[in-house]
Design a protein around this motif. Structure first.
Motif, PDB file in Angstrom:
ATOM      1  N   LEU A 136       0.814  -1.220   0.000  1.00  0.00           N
ATOM      2  CA  LEU A 136       0.000   0.000   0.000  1.00  0.00           C
ATOM      3  C   LEU A 136       0.850   1.274   0.000  1.00  0.00           C
ATOM      4  CD1 LEU A 136      -2.765   1.349   0.030  1.00  0.00           C
ATOM      5  CD2 LEU A 136      -2.805   1.083   2.526  1.00  0.00           C
ATOM      6  N   PRO A 137       1.929   1.367   0.804  1.00  0.00           N
ATOM      7  CA  PRO A 137       2.747   2.586   0.729  1.00  0.00           C
ATOM      8  C   PRO A 137       3.326   2.840  -0.661  1.00  0.00           C
ATOM      9  CG  PRO A 137       3.245   1.369   2.734  1.00  0.00           C
ATOM     10  CD  PRO A 137       2.364   0.487   1.905  1.00  0.00           C
ATOM     11  N   LEU A 138       3.643   1.773  -1.404  1.00  0.00           N
ATOM     12  CA  LEU A 138       4.145   1.949  -2.767  1.00  0.00           C
ATOM     13  C   LEU A 138       3.034   2.439  -3.693  1.00  0.00           C
ATOM     14  CD1 LEU A 138       6.489  -1.136  -3.335  1.00  0.00           C
ATOM     15  CD2 LEU A 138       7.090   1.188  -2.680  1.00  0.00           C
ATOM     16  N   MET A 139       1.836   1.919  -3.503  1.00  0.00           N
ATOM     17  CA  MET A 139       0.696   2.401  -4.286  1.00  0.00           C
ATOM     18  C   MET A 139       0.470   3.886  -4.039  1.00  0.00           C
ATOM     19  SD  MET A 139      -2.063  -0.683  -3.897  1.00  0.00           S
ATOM     20  CE  MET A 139      -1.845  -2.269  -4.695  1.00  0.00           C
ATOM     21  N   LYS A 140       0.577   4.282  -2.794  1.00  0.00           N
ATOM     22  CA  LYS A 140       0.400   5.702  -2.453  1.00  0.00           C
ATOM     23  C   LYS A 140       1.547   6.535  -3.007  1.00  0.00           C
ATOM     24  CE  LYS A 140      -0.923   6.442   1.840  1.00  0.00           C
ATOM     25  NZ  LYS A 140      -1.019   6.305   3.306  1.00  0.00           N
ATOM     26  N   GLN A 141       2.750   5.979  -3.008  1.00  0.00           N
ATOM     27  CA  GLN A 141       3.907   6.673  -3.581  1.00  0.00           C
ATOM     28  C   GLN A 141       3.703   6.933  -5.071  1.00  0.00           C
ATOM     29  OE1 GLN A 141       7.685   4.697  -2.756  1.00  0.00           O
ATOM     30  NE2 GLN A 141       8.498   5.388  -4.721  1.00  0.00           N
ATOM     31  N   LEU A 142       3.008   6.022  -5.744  1.00  0.00           N
ATOM     32  CA  LEU A 142       2.752   6.166  -7.171  1.00  0.00           C
ATOM     33  C   LEU A 142       1.768   7.287  -7.478  1.00  0.00           C
ATOM     34  CD1 LEU A 142       2.239   2.507  -8.440  1.00  0.00           C
ATOM     35  CD2 LEU A 142       3.813   4.161  -9.436  1.00  0.00           C
ATOM     36  N   GLU A 143       0.808   7.508  -6.579  1.00  0.00           N
ATOM     37  CA  GLU A 143      -0.387   8.285  -6.887  1.00  0.00           C
ATOM     38  C   GLU A 143      -0.296   9.772  -6.577  1.00  0.00           C
ATOM     39  OE1 GLU A 143      -4.266   5.396  -6.289  1.00  0.00           O
ATOM     40  OE2 GLU A 143      -3.764   6.874  -4.784  1.00  0.00           O
ATOM     41  N   ASP A 144      -0.896  10.533  -7.476  1.00  0.00           N
ATOM     42  CA  ASP A 144      -1.347  11.885  -7.153  1.00  0.00           C
ATOM     43  C   ASP A 144      -2.863  11.820  -7.331  1.00  0.00           C
ATOM     44  OD1 ASP A 144      -1.973  14.522  -6.875  1.00  0.00           O
ATOM     45  OD2 ASP A 144      -0.847  15.232  -8.605  1.00  0.00           O
ATOM     46  N   PHE A 145      -3.555  11.514  -6.222  1.00  0.00           N
ATOM     47  CA  PHE A 145      -4.990  11.214  -6.281  1.00  0.00           C
ATOM     48  C   PHE A 145      -5.821  12.466  -6.046  1.00  0.00           C
ATOM     49  CE2 PHE A 145      -8.934   9.749  -4.117  1.00  0.00           C
ATOM     50  CZ  PHE A 145      -9.475   9.029  -5.162  1.00  0.00           C
ATOM     51  N   ASP A 146      -6.734  12.711  -6.958  1.00  0.00           N
ATOM     52  CA  ASP A 146      -7.654  13.837  -6.846  1.00  0.00           C
ATOM     53  C   ASP A 146      -9.048  13.292  -6.554  1.00  0.00           C
ATOM     54  OD1 ASP A 146      -9.249  16.044  -7.057  1.00  0.00           O
ATOM     55  OD2 ASP A 146      -8.571  16.650  -9.049  1.00  0.00           O
ATOM     56  N   PRO A 147      -9.593  13.528  -5.356  1.00  0.00           N
ATOM     57  CA  PRO A 147     -10.886  12.935  -4.985  1.00  0.00           C
ATOM     58  C   PRO A 147     -12.103  13.677  -5.537  1.00  0.00           C
ATOM     59  CG  PRO A 147     -10.027  14.211  -3.152  1.00  0.00           C
ATOM     60  CD  PRO A 147      -8.980  14.284  -4.235  1.00  0.00           C
ATOM     61  N   LYS A 148     -11.898  14.756  -6.257  1.00  0.00           N
ATOM     62  CA  LYS A 148     -13.044  15.540  -6.738  1.00  0.00           C
ATOM     63  C   LYS A 148     -13.925  14.720  -7.668  1.00  0.00           C
ATOM     64  CE  LYS A 148     -11.266  19.126  -8.728  1.00  0.00           C
ATOM     65  NZ  LYS A 148      -9.817  18.868  -8.731  1.00  0.00           N
ATOM     66  N   MET A 149     -15.237  14.984  -7.572  1.00  0.00           N
ATOM     67  CA  MET A 149     -16.223  14.356  -8.452  1.00  0.00           C
ATOM     68  C   MET A 149     -17.449  15.240  -8.477  1.00  0.00           C
ATOM     69  SD  MET A 149     -17.517  11.307  -5.931  1.00  0.00           S
ATOM     70  CE  MET A 149     -15.932  11.239  -5.062  1.00  0.00           C
ATOM     71  N   PRO A 150     -18.302  15.072  -9.496  1.00  0.00           N
ATOM     72  CA  PRO A 150     -19.548  15.848  -9.507  1.00  0.00           C
ATOM     73  C   PRO A 150     -20.353  15.607  -8.239  1.00  0.00           C
ATOM     74  CG  PRO A 150     -19.193  14.800 -11.631  1.00  0.00           C
ATOM     75  CD  PRO A 150     -18.152  14.241 -10.703  1.00  0.00           C
ATOM     76  N   ALA A 151     -20.989  16.640  -7.737  1.00  0.00           N
ATOM     77  CA  ALA A 151     -21.706  16.557  -6.460  1.00  0.00           C
ATOM     78  C   ALA A 151     -22.763  15.456  -6.463  1.00  0.00           C
ATOM     79  CB  ALA A 151     -22.342  17.911  -6.133  1.00  0.00           C
ATOM     80  N   TYR A 152     -23.428  15.247  -7.615  1.00  0.00           N
ATOM     81  CA  TYR A 152     -24.513  14.258  -7.630  1.00  0.00           C
ATOM     82  C   TYR A 152     -24.006  12.816  -7.560  1.00  0.00           C
ATOM     83  CZ  TYR A 152     -23.621  13.383 -12.630  1.00  0.00           C
ATOM     84  OH  TYR A 152     -23.057  13.053 -13.839  1.00  0.00           O
ATOM     85  N   LEU A 153     -22.683  12.624  -7.693  1.00  0.00           N
ATOM     86  CA  LEU A 153     -22.120  11.283  -7.585  1.00  0.00           C
ATOM     87  C   LEU A 153     -21.438  11.027  -6.245  1.00  0.00           C
ATOM     88  CD1 LEU A 153     -20.538  10.773 -11.136  1.00  0.00           C
ATOM     89  CD2 LEU A 153     -22.706   9.874 -10.281  1.00  0.00           C
ATOM     90  N   GLU A 154     -21.388  12.027  -5.381  1.00  0.00           N
ATOM     91  CA  GLU A 154     -20.669  11.874  -4.122  1.00  0.00           C
ATOM     92  C   GLU A 154     -21.251  10.789  -3.223  1.00  0.00           C
ATOM     93  OE1 GLU A 154     -20.571  15.762  -2.434  1.00  0.00           O
ATOM     94  OE2 GLU A 154     -18.900  16.444  -3.702  1.00  0.00           O
ATOM     95  N   LYS A 155     -22.524  10.485  -3.408  1.00  0.00           N
ATOM     96  CA  LYS A 155     -23.142   9.425  -2.589  1.00  0.00           C
ATOM     97  C   LYS A 155     -22.632   8.034  -2.971  1.00  0.00           C
ATOM     98  CE  LYS A 155     -27.095   9.482  -5.754  1.00  0.00           C
ATOM     99  NZ  LYS A 155     -28.537   9.787  -5.906  1.00  0.00           N
ATOM    100  N   PHE A 156     -21.924   7.953  -4.105  1.00  0.00           N
ATOM    101  CA  PHE A 156     -21.438   6.656  -4.577  1.00  0.00           C
ATOM    102  C   PHE A 156     -19.952   6.425  -4.300  1.00  0.00           C
ATOM    103  CE2 PHE A 156     -24.875   7.453  -7.893  1.00  0.00           C
ATOM    104  CZ  PHE A 156     -25.825   6.687  -7.220  1.00  0.00           C
ATOM    105  N   ALA A 157     -19.267   7.371  -3.712  1.00  0.00           N
ATOM    106  CA  ALA A 157     -17.826   7.201  -3.476  1.00  0.00           C
ATOM    107  C   ALA A 157     -17.408   7.931  -2.218  1.00  0.00           C
ATOM    108  CB  ALA A 157     -17.027   7.704  -4.672  1.00  0.00           C
TER     109      ALA A 157
END
Length: 600
Positions: A136-157
């Motif tokens: 998992l730390p290597l996966m996180k090292q790989l990522e620049d994760f952006d959690p943004k999503m359309p507001a109407y989909l926030e209930k799904f993630a």
């Protein structure tokens, strides 16, 4: 500072390098960038295909399907032998042939799979470094994760920040613009009893949720631009990259690789380069065993039959190949729904989309391929089947792990197999990625001539349980499409089993009806692994150890998807990145240890 241009093989003929990386695909890019960070060493990266940046459409998410259909220069096309369980059809395996490898041509969804898969990997190879808690730390090292999503989909993630990285080279997110149909698909899955998965990359992917994509600002983020982009190359003058060059065979003496024979594809010239320290093969599930076999490392009987001197008897080289497989169910849907295929059937629509993309990287070409939804269901009928009861206790325990999905079902925009050249018509695909397949295939060579085509036999559907997986996954997909959620959206099925889609009792559909459809249309899953399997020293089928070192050799490693010891329930590009990171670290530490020893 400008990056050095790539060279041809003839330009480096006779030169000596400290490290040689054979293959510029996903793992190869990571490894080359990693070891080139070592001061005062020379690194050679050899790629059979073209350089990155020469085909701008690689970066355009909405053109990924057209790439696989038309970009012949950027693809390997490997034909299989006839498949007995698929009506003797020959399949064509596609793989990336360019810097970045298959990460330059794949569907851009990143799916890590269950934590249990990595724990199993660690158990098989006897190295806790492969356990989820350490990967998992290597996966996180790989990522620049952006959690943004359309507001109407926030209930799904609801991704947890602790499961994701925020400053890595690979740009990951939910997509800036969202394709139609996500809410309908998720609701349909709910109606079939599939729960919500708030984060498919949390280590428990079971359920339905939003997909995560390696796309940012409308561009594909992949191994080439993440690890060997212009700035990285400009800062690494010790890295030499040659393209349009195949690695034919390794030269070795007493278990030590001394050099590599290369074939310059543009000049049709044979050249040789020398190695001081280590060589690592990153040519993939097909290419790496090919190089080993041509170099005299493989099953003794195969090598002797082809008049190749045996350097190391490796019975497992080219054996034990595993893969997912794909089949689709496709539907005519309401024409008010815009779909991906329409872009390429209407020149005016495509021109408008291209102009918008060129202006600001938005619009249909940025949306399709960079957003979506999928489900990883567990299918109870599988565990109640006769084929399951016939499995070994070990196989049953593996499959019964509650976070290991039975399959993957994607919502796809437009048809896949079904053909209709009318841009006014809208279609939808449910793509079924069949997982946990137990059939094992093989990869071999025809002769000692590197120019000869390989022999590829995935052996799809040979195992009875694989046929049951296919049958029950198709049945599950049909149930999803028959839910109330899809009323008013789906008009008719245009590609699927020979049934009356609207009235058939889906639980009562006979196996032969299902198998007839599956045998006609099942295809490769793009996730071939395990032809140079990693494992413990006592396993006769093992090719490399947990540190990627080839059995019987002193300075040779293999680091790509060919080493995976199991078929993980994920999109295997993540495995290739992790393998690259871990191998680069091993090589870095090995270099440090050797040079510290030399100072004593």
């Amino acid at each position: 500072m400008q990056p050095q241009p790539t060279l041809s093989a003839t330009a480096i003929s006779g030169q000596t390098f400290d490290y040689i990386v054979c293959g510029g695909g996903t793992s190869g890019c990571v490894i080359a960038a990693g070891i080139a960070s070592i001061p005062d060493v020379s690194v050679l990266l050899i790629e059979a295909g073209r350089d990155s940046g020469l085909a701008p459409d690689v970066l355009v998410p909405g053109k990924y399907v057209k790439q696989l259909q038309e970009d012949k220069e950027g693809l390997w096309e490997l034909e299989t032998v006839p498949q007995p369980q698929l009506n003797a059809r020959k399949l064509t395996f596609l793989r990336g042939k360019q810097i970045g490898g298959s990460s330059a041509v794949n569907y851009m969804a990143l799916a890590r799979g269950p934590a249990a898969d990595y724990d199993e990997w660690a158990k098989i190879v006897g190295d806790d470094g492969w356990k989820w808690e350490n990967i998992l730390p290597l996966m996180k090292q790989l990522e620049d994760f952006d959690p943004k999503m359309p507001a109407y989909l926030e209930k799904f993630a609801a991704p947890r920040a602790g499961d994701h990285g925020a400053s890595g080279p690979l740009k990951i997110g939910f997509g800036d613009e969202v394709v139609p149909g996500i809410e309908t698909f998720i609701q349909a899955c709910f109606e079939t009893g599939i729960p919500l998965c708030p984060d498919i990359n949390s280590g428990n992917p079971v359920g339905v949720g939003l997909a995560q994509f390696n796309v940012r600002d409308g561009e594909r983020s992949y191994a080439a631009n993440a690890f060997l982009g212009e700035s990285a190359r400009a800062s690494q003058n010790n890295l030499t990259i040659v393209t349009n060059t195949e690695c034919d065979r390794l030269h070795s003496r007493d278990g030590v690789v001394t050099g590599v024979d290369l074939y310059d594809r543009l000049n049709e010239a044979l050249v040789h380069v020398y190695c001081r320290e280590q060589t690592v093969l990153c040519a993939g599930t097909f290419g790496s065993p090919r190089i080993l076999l041509l170099s005299g490392l493989g099953p003794r009987d195969t090598l002797e039959r082809l008049n190749i001197p045996v350097k190391v008897d490796l019975p497992g080289c080219g054996q034990n190949m595993l893969d997912h497989s794909i089949i689709t169910c496709e539907y005519k849907v309401n024409n008010s729904i815009p779909t991906h295929n329409q872009l390429f059937l209407d020149p005016a629509m495509l021109a408008k989309a291209e102009a918008q993309y060129e202006k600001d990287h938005t619009g249909p070409l940025a949306k399709f391929g960079s957003s979506g939804t999928l489900t990883f269901p567990r299918i109870q009928r599988l565990f109640e089947s006769e084929e399951f009861s016939d499995l070994s206790t070990k196989e049953k325990d593996f499959l019964m792990e509650p976070t290991r999905p039975s399959a993957e079902i994607w919502l796809g925009s437009g048809p896949s197999v079904f053909q209709d050249d009318r841009p006014s018509e809208s279609y939808m695909t449910h793509e079924l990625l069949l997982q946990n397949n137990l059939s094992q295939g093989t990869v071999s060579i025809r002769s000692n001539n590197p120019r000869d085509q390989m022999i590829v036999n995935p052996n799809f559907m040979n195992h009875p349980f694989d046929r049951r997986i296919a049958i029950e996954t198709v049945r599950m997909a049909l149930k999803i499409a028959r839910t109330k959620a899809y009323e008013g959206t789906i008009e008719r099925m245009v590609h699927g089993p020979d049934i009356d889609f609207t009235t058939a009792d889906l639980d009562a559909i006979g196996d032969e009806v299902m198998l007839d459809f599956i045998r006609q249309h099942l295809d490769q899953g793009y996730h071939s692994v395990s032809t140079c399997r990693m494992g413990r020293a006592g396993d006769p089928d093992v090719v490399v150890d947990a540190r990627f070192r080839v059995k019987g050799m002193k300075n040779l490693r293999v680091a790509d998807l060919s080493v995976c010891p199991i078929l993980t329930c994920n999109h295997t590009q993540i495995n290739a990145y992790l393998i690259g990171l871990r191998c680069a670290k091993e090589m870095f530490e090995s270099h440090k240890a050797r040079h510290q020893q030399a100072k004593l």
